[in-house]
Design a protein around this motif. Structure first.
Motif, PDB file in Angstrom:
ATOM      1  N   ASP A 135       0.759  -1.375   0.099  1.00  0.00           N
ATOM      2  CA  ASP A 135       0.013   0.093  -0.052  1.00  0.00           C
ATOM      3  C   ASP A 135       0.984   1.280   0.162  1.00  0.00           C
ATOM      4  OD1 ASP A 135      -2.640   0.765   0.045  1.00  0.00           O
ATOM      5  OD2 ASP A 135      -2.373   1.600   2.081  1.00  0.00           O
ATOM      6  N   ASP A 136       1.709   1.412   0.849  1.00  0.00           N
ATOM      7  CA  ASP A 136       2.907   2.506   0.801  1.00  0.00           C
ATOM      8  C   ASP A 136       3.353   2.660  -0.441  1.00  0.00           C
ATOM      9  OD1 ASP A 136       2.572   2.758   3.775  1.00  0.00           O
ATOM     10  OD2 ASP A 136       3.835   0.929   4.028  1.00  0.00           O
ATOM     11  N   VAL A 137       3.966   1.424  -1.138  1.00  0.00           N
ATOM     12  CA  VAL A 137       4.313   1.606  -2.468  1.00  0.00           C
ATOM     13  C   VAL A 137       3.518   2.349  -3.291  1.00  0.00           C
ATOM     14  CG1 VAL A 137       5.676   0.453  -4.362  1.00  0.00           C
ATOM     15  CG2 VAL A 137       5.898  -0.438  -2.040  1.00  0.00           C
ATOM     16  N   ILE A 138       2.218   1.568  -3.546  1.00  0.00           N
ATOM     17  CA  ILE A 138       1.140   2.402  -4.659  1.00  0.00           C
ATOM     18  C   ILE A 138       0.969   3.630  -4.087  1.00  0.00           C
ATOM     19  CG2 ILE A 138      -1.184   1.915  -5.175  1.00  0.00           C
ATOM     20  CD1 ILE A 138      -0.877  -0.859  -4.778  1.00  0.00           C
ATOM     21  N   LYS A 139       1.017   3.946  -3.045  1.00  0.00           N
ATOM     22  CA  LYS A 139       0.513   5.521  -2.642  1.00  0.00           C
ATOM     23  C   LYS A 139       1.502   6.516  -3.160  1.00  0.00           C
ATOM     24  CE  LYS A 139      -3.330   5.473   0.129  1.00  0.00           C
ATOM     25  NZ  LYS A 139      -3.701   4.726   1.385  1.00  0.00           N
ATOM     26  N   THR A 140       3.063   5.823  -3.123  1.00  0.00           N
ATOM     27  CA  THR A 140       3.911   6.716  -3.206  1.00  0.00           C
ATOM     28  C   THR A 140       3.984   7.009  -4.703  1.00  0.00           C
ATOM     29  OG1 THR A 140       5.447   5.805  -1.629  1.00  0.00           O
ATOM     30  CG2 THR A 140       6.429   6.789  -3.298  1.00  0.00           C
ATOM     31  N   LEU A 141       3.832   5.917  -5.523  1.00  0.00           N
ATOM     32  CA  LEU A 141       3.896   5.869  -6.961  1.00  0.00           C
ATOM     33  C   LEU A 141       2.620   7.051  -7.348  1.00  0.00           C
ATOM     34  CD1 LEU A 141       5.011   2.457  -8.285  1.00  0.00           C
ATOM     35  CD2 LEU A 141       6.386   4.772  -7.737  1.00  0.00           C
ATOM     36  N   GLN A 142       1.427   6.848  -6.714  1.00  0.00           N
ATOM     37  CA  GLN A 142       0.392   7.545  -7.205  1.00  0.00           C
ATOM     38  C   GLN A 142       0.587   8.910  -6.777  1.00  0.00           C
ATOM     39  OE1 GLN A 142      -2.704   5.752  -4.914  1.00  0.00           O
ATOM     40  NE2 GLN A 142      -3.526   4.377  -6.829  1.00  0.00           N
ATOM     41  N   ARG A 143       1.412   9.365  -5.935  1.00  0.00           N
ATOM     42  CA  ARG A 143       1.702  10.690  -5.592  1.00  0.00           C
ATOM     43  C   ARG A 143       2.494  11.565  -6.616  1.00  0.00           C
ATOM     44  NH1 ARG A 143       4.488  14.316  -1.996  1.00  0.00           N
ATOM     45  NH2 ARG A 143       6.217  12.882  -1.401  1.00  0.00           N
ATOM     46  N   HIS A 144       3.328  10.519  -7.002  1.00  0.00           N
ATOM     47  CA  HIS A 144       4.342  11.007  -7.987  1.00  0.00           C
ATOM     48  C   HIS A 144       3.833  10.954  -9.557  1.00  0.00           C
ATOM     49  CE1 HIS A 144       7.847  11.700  -5.459  1.00  0.00           C
ATOM     50  NE2 HIS A 144       7.153  10.500  -4.774  1.00  0.00           N
ATOM     51  N   THR A 145       2.535  10.281  -9.531  1.00  0.00           N
ATOM     52  CA  THR A 145       2.128  10.365 -10.958  1.00  0.00           C
ATOM     53  C   THR A 145       0.918  11.338 -11.140  1.00  0.00           C
ATOM     54  OG1 THR A 145       1.072   8.488 -10.257  1.00  0.00           O
ATOM     55  CG2 THR A 145       2.895   8.054 -11.902  1.00  0.00           C
ATOM     56  N   ASP A 146       0.309  11.890 -10.106  1.00  0.00           N
ATOM     57  CA  ASP A 146      -0.651  12.779 -10.104  1.00  0.00           C
ATOM     58  C   ASP A 146      -0.459  14.127 -11.211  1.00  0.00           C
ATOM     59  OD1 ASP A 146      -2.759  14.159  -9.667  1.00  0.00           O
ATOM     60  OD2 ASP A 146      -2.423  14.341  -7.471  1.00  0.00           O
ATOM     61  N   GLU A 147      -1.445  14.343 -11.882  1.00  0.00           N
ATOM     62  CA  GLU A 147      -1.321  15.473 -12.650  1.00  0.00           C
ATOM     63  C   GLU A 147      -1.085  16.904 -12.036  1.00  0.00           C
ATOM     64  OE1 GLU A 147      -3.532  16.189 -16.138  1.00  0.00           O
ATOM     65  OE2 GLU A 147      -2.660  14.591 -17.070  1.00  0.00           O
ATOM     66  N   LYS A 148      -1.458  16.866 -10.776  1.00  0.00           N
ATOM     67  CA  LYS A 148      -1.419  18.028 -10.167  1.00  0.00           C
ATOM     68  C   LYS A 148      -0.205  18.119  -9.136  1.00  0.00           C
ATOM     69  CE  LYS A 148      -6.532  18.682  -9.447  1.00  0.00           C
ATOM     70  NZ  LYS A 148      -6.411  17.285  -8.761  1.00  0.00           N
ATOM     71  N   SER A 149       0.633  16.860  -9.367  1.00  0.00           N
ATOM     72  CA  SER A 149       1.753  16.850  -8.366  1.00  0.00           C
ATOM     73  C   SER A 149       2.840  17.952  -8.982  1.00  0.00           C
ATOM     74  CB  SER A 149       2.316  15.283  -8.655  1.00  0.00           C
ATOM     75  OG  SER A 149       3.767  15.231  -8.384  1.00  0.00           O
ATOM     76  N   GLU A 150       3.711  18.457  -7.802  1.00  0.00           N
ATOM     77  CA  GLU A 150       4.801  19.322  -8.318  1.00  0.00           C
ATOM     78  C   GLU A 150       6.033  18.450  -8.243  1.00  0.00           C
ATOM     79  OE1 GLU A 150       4.856  22.279  -5.369  1.00  0.00           O
ATOM     80  OE2 GLU A 150       2.588  22.886  -6.018  1.00  0.00           O
ATOM     81  N   SER A 151       5.836  16.880  -8.382  1.00  0.00           N
ATOM     82  CA  SER A 151       6.917  16.004  -8.236  1.00  0.00           C
ATOM     83  C   SER A 151       8.067  16.255  -9.501  1.00  0.00           C
ATOM     84  CB  SER A 151       6.736  14.571  -8.379  1.00  0.00           C
ATOM     85  OG  SER A 151       7.868  13.779  -8.241  1.00  0.00           O
ATOM     86  N   GLY A 152       9.382  16.380  -8.922  1.00  0.00           N
ATOM     87  CA  GLY A 152      10.385  16.258 -10.211  1.00  0.00           C
ATOM     88  C   GLY A 152      10.591  14.920 -10.976  1.00  0.00           C
ATOM     89  N   ALA A 153       9.552  13.847 -10.618  1.00  0.00           N
ATOM     90  CA  ALA A 153       9.628  12.799 -11.341  1.00  0.00           C
ATOM     91  C   ALA A 153       8.301  12.735 -12.275  1.00  0.00           C
ATOM     92  CB  ALA A 153       9.724  11.707 -10.638  1.00  0.00           C
ATOM     93  N   LEU A 154       7.516  13.655 -12.160  1.00  0.00           N
ATOM     94  CA  LEU A 154       6.358  13.702 -13.094  1.00  0.00           C
ATOM     95  C   LEU A 154       6.681  13.447 -14.548  1.00  0.00           C
ATOM     96  CD1 LEU A 154       3.313  14.142 -12.630  1.00  0.00           C
ATOM     97  CD2 LEU A 154       3.715  16.521 -13.443  1.00  0.00           C
ATOM     98  N   GLY A 155       7.514  13.659 -15.114  1.00  0.00           N
ATOM     99  CA  GLY A 155       7.887  13.674 -16.535  1.00  0.00           C
ATOM    100  C   GLY A 155       8.086  12.217 -16.831  1.00  0.00           C
ATOM    101  N   VAL A 156       9.103  11.512 -15.800  1.00  0.00           N
ATOM    102  CA  VAL A 156       9.526  10.276 -16.095  1.00  0.00           C
ATOM    103  C   VAL A 156       8.106   9.425 -15.715  1.00  0.00           C
ATOM    104  CG1 VAL A 156      10.740   8.267 -14.809  1.00  0.00           C
ATOM    105  CG2 VAL A 156      11.652  10.756 -15.026  1.00  0.00           C
TER     106      VAL A 156
END
Lengths: 529, 374
Positions: A135-156
């Protein structure tokens, strides 16, 4: 001679040389066999890591504006901070660059490489004592793939369509096949956090070898060893201290006075002075970062391939490597890939400085008058000097280059990717696919050479989902040739990562992945008091 | 300077005056719209005379009130200038912060999140509203409270400035007096040459020299000078020894030479000659008769240097890896972190304004003749 002896001893420590070979080379140096035997024994013993001690690193790249949230980590400093407290699903092998298991034990692609199944490691505990779950893994990846995310990994991450659990396995469904998916998951933003970091992204709780003891943005970060670490082959020291040192001279002074054990970003201009200090060792690693001169393929006069070829032949790459990098780097060949990448296309002829060929293409292009090159020292260290050297070598081929120095502030918004001919740099990417997709795909956000070729795009997309390595290597070769001979990129050099450490620091791994042993420096070295 | 400013800035205190006399018009700051260019005799009788009488009886209080009013106005002007300045810089926060690794999507997300798509006047006013209540907002980049972070950094800066000041000010004044006493003789020349050398070298160079000898070669001083929360007081003192020494060398010459010049100026006056004729010793003349009369210009230059010690030491902070305000502001400017830049700018401006005001007041205390300018 003692330098060479040190070198041999070091090779043994790194496991790159066996006893027989060592004795042979030592004999060539005139060292008696008995002495050589002891030397080998002591060198080999030195590769046994020691535990304990307080490791201090003086690092460039910290700012008061640094964020604790790994999604927003950008600086060199935060890169190392994250590697200390967190783990990704996958890591890359330090010398081959292949994906190796971390929090994911193993993985399996579907035949079209569009669906991937990961087995998540069991019995791993977060720093707060909670056990790692899927569950932790899924939530982490979801946070970084969210379109509204400011994550630096969004492009990846944007090619990931769906993230779900299949029993205790993680399943990732992609919009299209991607043979390199595991390597994409090595991105340093993608630290697995409890509950994906959704409740408190700034908590700095992870599964890494060190727990965060204190963190003051732009000043200092301290860590203590995580006694419950799931790995035993890392985290050798009891405590780590990272000190922000943005001034190059301050870093050198701190290292040579023994106040810190390791510094990053040694200026090529001063590296030879630092080398003279008896307690200091220079650690240079070849990397994927490269310094570039970029021409817009769709803007006059650079829309003429003969002019582009003329400008490519007019550059003296060897001189640039010697003068700008102080020799700490490798000559480039006008495509953004070097032999640190898996599936590097070998055997492509090295382009060299050739004033005659340059003059030939220049004449054929029909262009006359000066060519305007914009540059600034923020493009890469020594960019202005490099531009002036280029001006001189081009002059010998009868090409006039006008160098315009632009203000550093705003260079990335006003000049790079805007003006038709400018200087810039690229950091490496984990895979060839990612490097090409970021800057050479027609629709790429950062296509800074305006290289728009449907045939190139087609091969790139095909190669992405191709699981047969030989076929894939061939495709990458074709792509490299296209960029090299028809693109707007002049790539004179790949820069080494130049760091330095005190001699008590042992076990430094020259990782081709990224600077500072791919950020793992504090987790991999130990102190030999 | 103080006197002129006081007279010209009379209307600033208009509201205070009318408040006492003219009832509800007071709150509408009538001096901007209602007061004619030539003083109205009626207003003069009501408000003007009151103010004049007040200013005559309590010249110091009047001066302080006027300067405070002026300071607030100046701070507003400064905040507007900083805001406009950053607005005019190329690149905005979202693109600068994400740098080369930004994707248009991430840039758009940040801009929306921070309200950067709103017009600048709207953003300025909402920021100002918070700042007036002491809330400087949160840093865009780190999302931490700006006030909290500044509290920490300002404390560090003041700590450094305080020790540099308590060493350099007495030393500078003492050396200045010594130089006058041995005017044009060997000690005067030595003091001059050394101070000129110190003032001519850039501060980073002095810093590097100190580091090279005291930290790298002899290993007697602590380097880097990084201080942090859990550090003990004596540890802190030893950490700041080198930066303090650098700062003392940098500001010493300026103050010392001003002291020397001011005292020499007074030394040529008639009453000093009288004192000499009375048969007093040179040092006594300097200390008792000349120095008190030379104090005004010295106070001014000391105030300027104190302000510099707080707001101008970025280079020293960088060289010695000292986490002070200057470094904090530079980090923020680099990524266009507006709330932080604004807050730092305002605090720096407040320091300059306050120290200048203090210098003027002290100068007037030292020289009663300045209280009633003609």
């Amino acid at each position: 001679m003692s330098d060479y002896k040190d070198f041999l001893a070091r090779q043994v420590m790194l496991g790159k040389m066996n006893r027989r070979e060592f004795l042979g080379r030592a004999a060539a140096l005139g060292i008696a066999v008995s002495t050589a035997n002891t030397l080998f024994a002591s060198s080999a013993a030195a590769q046994e890591p020691k535990r304990g001690g307080h490791l201090k690193l003086g690092l460039e790249g910290a700012a008061a504006t640094d964020s604790r949230d790994p999604a927003k980590a950008l600086s060199q400093f935060m890169f190392v901070v994250g590697r200390n407290w967190g783990d990704m699903l996958v890591e890359s092998h330090p010398t081959t660059g292949e994906p190796v298991p971390a929090l994911a034990e193993s993985w399996e692609p579907s035949a079209d490489a569009a669906t991937w199944t990961f087995t998540i490691r069991k019995g791993v505990k977060f720093h707060d004592g909670k056990e790692l779950t899927i569950d932790d893994v899924i939530k982490t990846l979801q946070r970084h793939t969210d379109e509204k995310s400011e994550s630096g990994a969004l492009g990846v991450m944007k090619s990931i369509k769906e993230i779900k659990a299949d029993g205790d396995k993680l399943v990732l469904m992609l919009t299209e096949g991607n043979a390199d998916l595991p390597l994409l998951l090595t991105d340093y933003h993608l630290i697995i956090q409890p509950n994906g970091g959704t409740d408190n992204p700034d908590a700095m709780i992870g599964t890494g070898p060190y727990k965060v003891a204190s963190f003051e943005p732009g000043v200092r970060a301290t860590f203590e060893r995580n006694a419950d670490d799931w790995r035993t082959d890392r985290g050798y020291v009891d405590s780590v201290e990272l000190i922000a040192m943005n001034d190059a001279t301050a870093r050198i002074a701190a290292l040579s006075s023994g106040q810190v054990h390791f510094i990053n970003r040694v200026d090529p201009k001063t590296v030879n002075l630092l080398k003279k200090a008896p307690t200091v060792e220079i650690l240079n690693t070849s990397g994927r970062g490269h310094y570039v001169f970029i021409m817009h393929c769709n803007t006059a006069p650079f829309d003429n391939n003969d002019l582009r070829m003329a400008l490519k032949y007019a550059m003296d790459r060897e001189t640039l490597v010697q003068r700008i990098l102080g020799g700490y780097g490798k000559v480039g060949n006008d495509f953004p890939i070097n032999d640190t990448y898996a599936l590097f296309p070998e055997g492509i002829e090295q382009r060299v400085y050739d004033p005659d060929k340059a003059a030939f293409h220049y004449k054929k292009s029909g262009h006359s008058g000066p060519v305007l090159l914009r540059t600034s020292d923020v493009a890469f260290p020594g960019a202005v000097d490099a531009a002036v050297l280029y001006q001189a070598s081009a002059k010998k081929a009868g090409i006039e280059i006008e160098v315009k120095r632009e203000p550093g502030d705003g260079y990335w918004s006003n000049v790079w990717n805007v003006q038709p001919f400018s200087t810039s740099y690229w950091g490496g990417r984990p895979t060839q696919d990612q490097m090409y997709s970021t800057a050479y795909l027609s629709t790429a956000d950062w296509n800074d050479t305006r290289f728009k070729r449907p045939d190139f795009d087609k091969i790139l997309l095909e190669a992405r989902s191709e699981l047969d390595e030989a076929k894939r290597k061939d495709m990458y070769r074709t792509m490299a040739m296209m960029v090299r001979d028809e693109g707007g990129l002049i790539l004179p050099m790949f820069n080494d990562f130049v760091n330095a450490a005190g001699k008590t620091v042992k076990g430094y791994v020259h990782d081709i992945g990224n600077d500072m042993s791919n950020g793992y420096v504090a987790t991999r070295v130990w102190l030999d008091a | 300077m103080a006197g002129r400013l006081m007279m010209e800035s009379g209307p600033i205190t208009g509201p205070v005056v009318t408040d006492a006399t003219a009832g509800e018009t007071a709150l509408r700051s009538p001096d901007l719209s209602g007061v004619p260019a030539k003083p109205d005799p009626a207003a003069d009788e009501l408000g003007g005379t009151f103010w004049r009488r007040f200013a005559f009886r309590r010249p110091l209080a009047a001066l302080i009130l006027q300067r405070l009013g002026l300071s607030v106005g100046l701070l507003f002007a400064v905040s507007l200038m900083i805001f406009g300045g950053i607005e005019a810089l190329p690149g905005d926060f979202a693109t600068t912060y994400l740098g080369q690794s930004a994707t248009p999507q991430a840039v758009e997300n940040i801009r929306k999140d921070l309200g950067l798509d709103r017009p600048w006047s709207e953003r300025y006013l909402s920021w100002l509203g918070g700042a007036v209540q002491g809330d400087f907002g949160t840093s865009w980049a780190s999302r931490n409270s700006v006030s909290e972070q500044i509290g920490n950094r300002l404390g560090n800066s003041l700590f450094l400035a305080f020790f540099a000041a308590i060493i350099s000010v007495p030393l500078a004044v003492g050396l200045g007096m010594l130089a006058v006493q041995f005017r044009n003789r060997l000690p005067d020349k030595i003091i001059n040459v050394i101070s000129l050398a110190a003032i001519s070298l850039p501060e980073f160079f002095i810093g590097y020299l100190l580091i090279m000898f005291f930290a790298v070669k002899w290993g007697v001083a602590t380097f880097p000078a990084t201080v942090y929360d859990s550090m003990g007081f004596t540890e802190r003192l030893s950490a700041i020894a080198l930066p303090v020494a650098t700062l003392v060398l940098v500001v010493l010459a300026h103050m010392m030479r001003m002291t020397r010049a001011a005292i020499l100026n007074v030394m040529s006056s008639a009453y000093v000659e009288t004192a000499e004729l009375k048969g007093l010793g040179t040092f006594r003349i300097i200390a008792r008769h000349a120095a008190p009369n030379a104090v005004a210009p010295v106070i001014n230059v000391v105030a300027l240097n104190l302000a510099y010690l707080v707001v101008g030491v970025v280079v020293v902070e960088v060289v010695f890896v000292y986490p002070g305000m200057g470094q904090y502001m530079v980090d923020a400017v680099t990524v266009r972190d507006m709330p932080v830049v604004q807050a730092c700018g305002l605090i720096f401006a407040a320091f300059y304004i306050f120290l200048n005001m203090a210098a003027d007041i002290l100068a007037i205390l030292a020289n009663p003749r300045l209280r009633h300018p003609r």
